[in-house]
Design a protein around this motif. Structure first.
Motif, PDB file in Angstrom:
ATOM      1  N   THR A   1       0.915  -0.826   0.324  1.00  0.00           N
ATOM      2  CA  THR A   1      -0.373   0.069  -0.014  1.00  0.00           C
ATOM      3  C   THR A   1       0.857   1.330  -0.150  1.00  0.00           C
ATOM      4  N   MET A   2       1.953   1.646   0.480  1.00  0.00           N
ATOM      5  CA  MET A   2       2.869   2.476   0.785  1.00  0.00           C
ATOM      6  C   MET A   2       3.920   2.710  -0.609  1.00  0.00           C
ATOM      7  N   ALA A   3       3.695   1.720  -1.337  1.00  0.00           N
ATOM      8  CA  ALA A   3       4.502   1.793  -2.499  1.00  0.00           C
ATOM      9  C   ALA A   3       3.336   2.606  -3.554  1.00  0.00           C
ATOM     10  N   MET A   4       2.481   1.999  -3.077  1.00  0.00           N
ATOM     11  CA  MET A   4       0.791   2.239  -3.664  1.00  0.00           C
ATOM     12  C   MET A   4       0.627   4.176  -3.792  1.00  0.00           C
ATOM     13  N   LEU A   5       0.122   4.658  -2.606  1.00  0.00           N
ATOM     14  CA  LEU A   5       0.438   6.070  -1.800  1.00  0.00           C
ATOM     15  C   LEU A   5       1.805   6.279  -2.756  1.00  0.00           C
ATOM     16  N   THR A   6       3.321   6.440  -2.297  1.00  0.00           N
ATOM     17  CA  THR A   6       4.112   6.799  -3.005  1.00  0.00           C
ATOM     18  C   THR A   6       3.861   7.346  -4.492  1.00  0.00           C
ATOM     19  N   ARG A   7       4.536   6.493  -4.271  1.00  0.00           N
ATOM     20  CA  ARG A   7       3.921   6.545  -6.475  1.00  0.00           C
ATOM     21  C   ARG A   7       2.983   6.850  -6.953  1.00  0.00           C
ATOM     22  N   SER A   8       1.567   6.698  -6.498  1.00  0.00           N
ATOM     23  CA  SER A   8       0.738   7.495  -7.357  1.00  0.00           C
ATOM     24  C   SER A   8       0.357   8.712  -6.915  1.00  0.00           C
ATOM     25  N   PHE A   9       0.637   9.156  -6.015  1.00  0.00           N
ATOM     26  CA  PHE A   9       1.167  10.629  -5.521  1.00  0.00           C
ATOM     27  C   PHE A   9       2.312  11.236  -5.548  1.00  0.00           C
ATOM     28  N   GLY A  10       3.222  10.595  -6.488  1.00  0.00           N
ATOM     29  CA  GLY A  10       4.325  11.394  -6.826  1.00  0.00           C
ATOM     30  C   GLY A  10       5.492  11.610  -5.386  1.00  0.00           C
ATOM     31  N   MET A  11       5.520  10.944  -4.510  1.00  0.00           N
ATOM     32  CA  MET A  11       6.235  11.731  -3.279  1.00  0.00           C
ATOM     33  C   MET A  11       7.256  11.675  -3.645  1.00  0.00           C
ATOM     34  N   GLN A  12       8.217  12.868  -3.303  1.00  0.00           N
ATOM     35  CA  GLN A  12       9.683  13.222  -3.267  1.00  0.00           C
ATOM     36  C   GLN A  12      10.370  13.742  -2.869  1.00  0.00           C
ATOM     37  N   VAL A  13      11.539  12.534  -2.183  1.00  0.00           N
ATOM     38  CA  VAL A  13      11.975  12.437  -1.114  1.00  0.00           C
ATOM     39  C   VAL A  13      12.676  13.690  -0.505  1.00  0.00           C
ATOM     40  N   GLU A  14      13.096  14.198   0.708  1.00  0.00           N
ATOM     41  CA  GLU A  14      12.980  14.934   0.872  1.00  0.00           C
ATOM     42  C   GLU A  14      14.477  15.105   1.042  1.00  0.00           C
TER      43      GLU A  14
END
Length: 187
Positions: free
Chosen positions: A158-171
């Motif tokens: 689920t985390m992978a789905m969230l971070t990729r779908s939302f396009g989260m960028q590494v700090e």
């Protein structure tokens, strides 16, 4: 640092937090994940405690937990969480070679690590741990730990789905990463 996925939901600035959002995020204002997920406070209030339980209070040995997490994130082609879990895995005593092997599913891990890789791969691909893998895990884990294997892999898929779908960028700043690392009280 860019993840390769286009940012779709930007992290909320702490200055824009409602009192409820500020309470939920607490000291984790430097974590992009917190600042994105808190845009939906109800989901934050449900999802983040689940992650905390599975990571900070897991009954699985830290190294085993990280092998499962790294392989799940590797299968999900996640970059954001993988970056964070590489740091956590090092804190759990994993070498860079172990981290690479776990992430890519290489057989370079000791025998026990290969069973963990199998469990993560079977859960992601088949949504079920095969009987032989279950039996191998049951030789080392009690019933609650066996259940945590499934919960952990499900959570990080689920985390992978969230971070990729939302396009989260590494700090991006070393200061942010240092502050995040200082808040982690687990390996």
């Amino acid at each position: 640092m860019t993840t390769g996925d286009k940012e779709r939901i930007a992290p909320l600035s702490p200055a824009q937090f409602t009192p409820r959002q500020a309470e939920l995020v607490g000291d984790w204002t430097h974590l992009a994940f917190s600042r994105v997920i808190v845009r939906h406070p109800e989901m934050y209030a449900l999802f983040v405690p689940w992650i905390e339980q599975l990571i900070a209070r897991s009954k699985l040995p830290p190294r085993d937990r990280e092998v499962l997490v790294l392989r799940t994130l590797g299968l999900g082609r996640d970059t954001y969480e993988l970056h964070h879990h590489e740091m956590i895995a090092r804190n759990a005593g994993m070498s860079d070679e172990d981290i690479r092997a776990a992430t890519h599913g290489d057989a370079d891990l000791p025998d026990w690590g290969r069973w963990l890789l199998c469990a993560a791969e079977e859960l992601v691909r088949e949504q079920r741990i095969a009987d032989a893998t279950w039996e191998a895990l049951a030789e080392r884990y009690d019933e609650e730990q066996l259940m945590e294997v499934v919960f952990l892999v499900g959570c990080y898929a689920t985390m992978a789905m969230l971070t990729r779908s939302f396009g989260m960028q590494v700090e991006g700043s070393a200061d942010d990463l240092a502050r995040i690392e200082a808040l982690r009280d687990y390996t």
